[in-house]
Design an enzyme around this catalytic site. Structure first.
Site, short mmCIF file in Angstrom:
data_model
loop_
_atom_site.label_atom_id
_atom_site.label_comp_id
_atom_site.label_asym_id
_atom_site.label_seq_id
_atom_site.Cartn_x
_atom_site.Cartn_y
_atom_site.Cartn_z
N TYR A 26 0.84 -1.21 0.00
CA TYR A 26 0.00 0.00 0.00
C TYR A 26 0.87 1.25 0.00
O TYR A 26 0.63 2.19 -0.77
CB TYR A 26 -0.91 -0.04 1.23
CG TYR A 26 -1.73 1.22 1.43
CD1 TYR A 26 -2.78 1.53 0.57
CD2 TYR A 26 -1.45 2.09 2.47
CE1 TYR A 26 -3.53 2.69 0.74
CE2 TYR A 26 -2.20 3.24 2.66
CZ TYR A 26 -3.23 3.54 1.79
OH TYR A 26 -3.95 4.69 1.97
N GLU A 48 -11.68 6.35 4.70
CA GLU A 48 -11.10 7.16 5.78
C GLU A 48 -12.18 7.50 6.82
O GLU A 48 -11.90 7.55 8.02
CB GLU A 48 -10.49 8.45 5.22
CG GLU A 48 -9.22 8.25 4.42
CD GLU A 48 -8.03 7.76 5.24
OE1 GLU A 48 -8.11 7.74 6.49
OE2 GLU A 48 -7.01 7.39 4.64
N TRP A 56 -6.00 1.83 10.56
CA TRP A 56 -6.07 1.70 9.10
C TRP A 56 -5.87 0.25 8.68
O TRP A 56 -6.42 -0.19 7.67
CB TRP A 56 -5.02 2.59 8.43
CG TRP A 56 -4.98 2.41 6.95
CD1 TRP A 56 -3.96 1.94 6.20
CD2 TRP A 56 -6.06 2.66 6.03
NE1 TRP A 56 -4.31 1.89 4.87
CE2 TRP A 56 -5.60 2.33 4.73
CE3 TRP A 56 -7.37 3.14 6.17
CZ2 TRP A 56 -6.39 2.45 3.60
CZ3 TRP A 56 -8.16 3.25 5.03
CH2 TRP A 56 -7.67 2.91 3.76
#
Length: 201
Positions: A26, A48, A56
């Site tokens: 990522y 988000e 996350w």
């Protein structure tokens, strides 16, 4: 304390990407590279929003589940969701089952459709809040900025939900509106070059 993480390939990267193995790909291939695709921008802001109060890593590991559950974050489709879809999503263990956040994404999809129907792409809108040189600070030294505060305020004025300035700042970092890779990170230069080549909407 160093701001860098020495990866298994002995390449220096932002320290945060050493927190979980899945962060490497990522970080290297997505985070910080400019995006002008409306659907990808909507997806990222939605994720988000779901991440608020969570890690996350949780969201990234469920990303494919989110994509399947929300029709690939096609906001034209999501904007048409009703009570049946909310019930379906609340029963879907492949996503984060938080009613407020689910309903916020559906609401935000409708607001996104409104913007596009007036002839303004999401990309053009979001990139109009790209921070200027005077806002540049040491990478990853802040969790919000004057630009993210302004963008958050405007989104809320337009009826968007779960888009506070910290959430919006994380979105801006990830979508390349700023290059927040650490000094010394091997990917900082790649992100800089991508931003230099990028045609602002």
């Amino acid at each position: 304390m160093t701001d860098l993480y020495q990866g298994p390939d002995e390449v220096a990267r932002c320290r945060w990407c050493g927190a979980a193995p899945e962060f490497l790909d990522y970080h290297d291939n997505e985070w910080g590279y400019p995006v002008a695709d409306d659907q990808r921008l909507f997806e990222k802001l939605s994720l988000e929003s779901f991440q608020s109060g969570l890690s996350w890593r949780t969201i990234l590991n469920k990303r494919e589940g989110f994509r399947a559950a929300f029709d690939g974050f096609d906001f034209h489709q999501v904007a048409r969701y009703g009570d049946a879809e909310v019930a379906r999503l609340l029963a879907d263990a492949s996503i984060v089952r938080h009613r407020g956040k689910i309903e916020a994404v559906i609401n935000n999809a409708a607001r996104a459709v409104e913007m596009v129907e007036t002839g303004q792409s999401l990309a053009r809108f979001f990139w109009s809040y790209e921070p200027g040189p005077e806002e540049v600070t040491k990478p990853q030294s802040q969790s919000k900025s004057s630009s993210s505060i302004a963008l958050s305020k405007e989104l809320k004025r337009r009826g968007w939900k779960f888009v506070g300035p910290t959430t919006v700042f994380a979105f801006m970092q990830a979508m390349g509106l700023i290059n927040d890779h650490s000094e010394g990170c091997a990917l900082r230069e790649k992100a800089r070059q991508a931003r230099d080549r990028f045609s602002r909407p």
